[in-house]
Design a protein around this motif. Structure first.
Motif, mmCIF file in Angstrom:
data_model
loop_
_atom_site.group_PDB
_atom_site.id
_atom_site.type_symbol
_atom_site.label_atom_id
_atom_site.label_comp_id
_atom_site.label_asym_id
_atom_site.label_seq_id
_atom_site.Cartn_x
_atom_site.Cartn_y
_atom_site.Cartn_z
ATOM 1 N N GLY A 66 -27.208 1.452 -49.505
ATOM 2 C CA GLY A 66 -26.501 0.561 -50.453
ATOM 3 C C GLY A 66 -26.408 1.193 -52.075
ATOM 4 N N LYS A 67 -26.632 2.565 -52.137
ATOM 5 C CA LYS A 67 -26.649 3.248 -53.320
ATOM 6 C C LYS A 67 -25.421 3.567 -53.618
ATOM 7 C CE LYS A 67 -29.116 6.042 -56.617
ATOM 8 N NZ LYS A 67 -30.182 6.834 -57.023
ATOM 9 N N MET A 68 -24.346 3.026 -54.485
ATOM 10 C CA MET A 68 -22.999 3.477 -54.618
ATOM 11 C C MET A 68 -23.079 4.750 -55.330
ATOM 12 S SD MET A 68 -20.007 0.826 -56.062
ATOM 13 C CE MET A 68 -19.526 0.216 -54.821
ATOM 14 N N ASP A 69 -21.916 5.371 -54.969
ATOM 15 C CA ASP A 69 -21.535 6.689 -55.774
ATOM 16 C C ASP A 69 -21.144 6.354 -57.067
ATOM 17 O OD1 ASP A 69 -20.089 9.430 -55.850
ATOM 18 O OD2 ASP A 69 -18.844 8.230 -56.712
ATOM 19 N N ARG A 70 -21.819 7.011 -58.130
ATOM 20 C CA ARG A 70 -21.490 6.751 -59.603
ATOM 21 C C ARG A 70 -20.081 6.510 -59.920
ATOM 22 N NH1 ARG A 70 -24.871 9.488 -63.923
ATOM 23 N NH2 ARG A 70 -23.506 11.140 -63.201
ATOM 24 N N GLN A 71 -19.372 7.352 -59.480
ATOM 25 C CA GLN A 71 -17.696 7.437 -59.958
ATOM 26 C C GLN A 71 -17.118 6.196 -59.374
ATOM 27 O OE1 GLN A 71 -15.861 11.015 -59.051
ATOM 28 N NE2 GLN A 71 -14.224 10.661 -60.672
ATOM 29 N N VAL A 72 -17.499 5.863 -57.840
ATOM 30 C CA VAL A 72 -16.995 4.760 -57.339
ATOM 31 C C VAL A 72 -17.609 3.408 -58.059
ATOM 32 C CG1 VAL A 72 -16.953 3.424 -55.043
ATOM 33 C CG2 VAL A 72 -16.948 5.839 -55.153
ATOM 34 N N PHE A 73 -18.833 3.329 -58.521
ATOM 35 C CA PHE A 73 -19.290 2.405 -59.285
ATOM 36 C C PHE A 73 -18.455 1.922 -60.443
ATOM 37 C CE2 PHE A 73 -21.822 -0.046 -62.376
ATOM 38 C CZ PHE A 73 -22.617 -0.809 -61.674
ATOM 39 N N LEU A 74 -18.227 2.937 -61.293
ATOM 40 C CA LEU A 74 -17.604 2.849 -62.661
ATOM 41 C C LEU A 74 -16.105 2.506 -62.355
ATOM 42 C CD1 LEU A 74 -18.705 6.157 -64.445
ATOM 43 C CD2 LEU A 74 -18.988 3.543 -65.271
ATOM 44 N N ALA A 75 -15.373 2.984 -61.235
ATOM 45 C CA ALA A 75 -14.006 2.264 -60.897
ATOM 46 C C ALA A 75 -14.351 0.859 -60.562
ATOM 47 C CB ALA A 75 -13.591 3.389 -59.807
ATOM 48 N N THR A 76 -15.223 0.483 -59.634
ATOM 49 C CA THR A 76 -15.248 -0.605 -59.169
ATOM 50 C C THR A 76 -15.609 -1.686 -60.284
ATOM 51 O OG1 THR A 76 -16.016 0.340 -56.954
ATOM 52 C CG2 THR A 76 -16.442 -1.973 -57.261
ATOM 53 N N TRP A 77 -16.518 -1.377 -61.018
ATOM 54 C CA TRP A 77 -16.789 -2.300 -61.900
ATOM 55 C C TRP A 77 -15.709 -2.639 -62.889
ATOM 56 C CZ3 TRP A 77 -21.511 -4.428 -63.414
ATOM 57 C CH2 TRP A 77 -21.463 -5.157 -64.606
ATOM 58 N N LYS A 78 -14.701 -1.737 -63.045
ATOM 59 C CA LYS A 78 -13.573 -1.906 -63.890
ATOM 60 C C LYS A 78 -12.638 -2.679 -63.179
ATOM 61 C CE LYS A 78 -10.745 1.136 -66.866
ATOM 62 N NZ LYS A 78 -10.342 2.510 -66.930
ATOM 63 N N ASP A 79 -12.607 -2.347 -61.939
ATOM 64 C CA ASP A 79 -11.585 -3.052 -61.093
ATOM 65 C C ASP A 79 -11.679 -4.654 -60.825
ATOM 66 O OD1 ASP A 79 -9.123 -2.380 -59.597
ATOM 67 O OD2 ASP A 79 -10.161 -2.444 -57.940
ATOM 68 N N ILE A 80 -12.970 -4.924 -60.741
ATOM 69 C CA ILE A 80 -13.327 -6.238 -60.241
ATOM 70 C C ILE A 80 -13.116 -7.125 -61.600
ATOM 71 C CG2 ILE A 80 -15.107 -7.888 -59.582
ATOM 72 C CD1 ILE A 80 -16.526 -5.669 -58.235
ATOM 73 N N PRO A 81 -12.072 -8.148 -61.629
ATOM 74 C CA PRO A 81 -11.910 -8.894 -62.518
ATOM 75 C C PRO A 81 -13.003 -9.854 -63.187
ATOM 76 C CG PRO A 81 -10.827 -9.849 -60.611
ATOM 77 C CD PRO A 81 -11.914 -8.714 -60.208
#
Lengths: 243, 20
Positions: free
Chosen positions: A133-148
């Motif tokens: 469950g350790k998310m890739d850091r770049q994916v984390f940043l993108a996902t964080w931004k993407d979730i409203p």
């Protein structure tokens, strides 16, 4: 566990799920655990009746995360009056799914030679947090931004005497992984990820007063595309940190 | 270079969360 060492996954204490007076003398207490990636229902079964009990079997109703026994309940010898036995039931997460209220509710039927009995119990959602469950850091940043923002939930943990490193270590033992840590104006901010067995990701931000384990309140923000899991995830996160 | 970019991005995220 000592500060700085991984402490293993949190396992709640056993509670009575089926009192003897409601089940013709059959008493069941239990808990749930995740051990080396295997989810288990851990049961203590006591015969408080005056006759022998045998022919045990267990079934689950459909539930939010598809939990189902991965094999039969193994109680190989009959249980005499006043006898207690411990049983471990490995669980899979590929059973039929139906959203429960609360989300982590599990309805169970247990049978023996006397009758069939029913009870409900609630599992800590942390037993569904997977090891990768350790998310890739770049994916984390993108996902964080993407979730409203509407899918962000905020919580507070009171009376938690941990600094950010101790909190991070404790959480990692339960597959809650720290991806980044930043200190801003005296606060440590931990960015963390969790992946559930059904593939749902939860992103967390934990705020801890930097270098001050006597500071007792932690702020938790959770972001998830399925925000209905956030409340359950928070309850588990709090239980992990406080135990 | 990518690593530096990500490090910076996390710093910006933390800053922005602290001063929305």
């Amino acid at each position: 566990g000592s500060v700085g060492m991984p402490t293993g996954a949190y396992i709640p204490p056993k509670t009575v799920w089926l009192p003897a007076m409601k089940a013709k003398g059959l008493e069941i207490s239990g808990t749930f655990a995740r051990r080396a990636g295997v989810i288990q229902m851990e049961l203590t079964i006591t015969n408080k009746a005056m006759s022998v009990m045998s022919d045990f079997a267990i079934q689950f109703n459909r539930n939010s995360f598809g939990l189902a026994p991965a094999g039969p309940l193994q109680i190989l010898t009959p249980l005499g009056p006043n006898q207690t036995i411990e049983a471990s039931l490995p669980l899979s997460t590929v059973g039929p799914v139906m959203k429960m209220e609360p989300l982590n509710n599990l309805q169970v039927a247990v049978k023996n030679n006397i009758d069939v009995f029913y009870f409900s119990c609630q599992y800590p959602i942390s037993m569904l947090f997977v090891e990768d469950g350790k998310m890739d850091r770049q994916v984390f940043l993108a996902t964080w931004k993407d979730i409203p923002n509407e899918h962000e939930s905020q919580f507070q943990i009171k009376d938690c005497h941990l600094n950010s490193d101790a909190a991070s270590n404790k959480l990692q033992g339960s597959n809650i992984f720290t991806i980044a840590k930043r200190t801003v104006e005296g606060q440590d901010m931990l960015y963390q990820s969790i992946k559930l067995t059904n593939g749902i990701w939860v992103l967390a931000e934990l705020r801890v007063q930097a270098g001050n384990p006597t500071y007792t309140d932690l702020e938790v923000s959770l972001k998830c595309r399925a925000p209905e899991v956030s409340q359950c995830v928070f309850q588990s996160l709090e239980a992990v940190l406080k135990n | 270079e990518l690593e530096d970019g990500l490090d910076e991005a996390f710093s910006r995220l933390a800053e922005s969360r602290n001063n929305p």
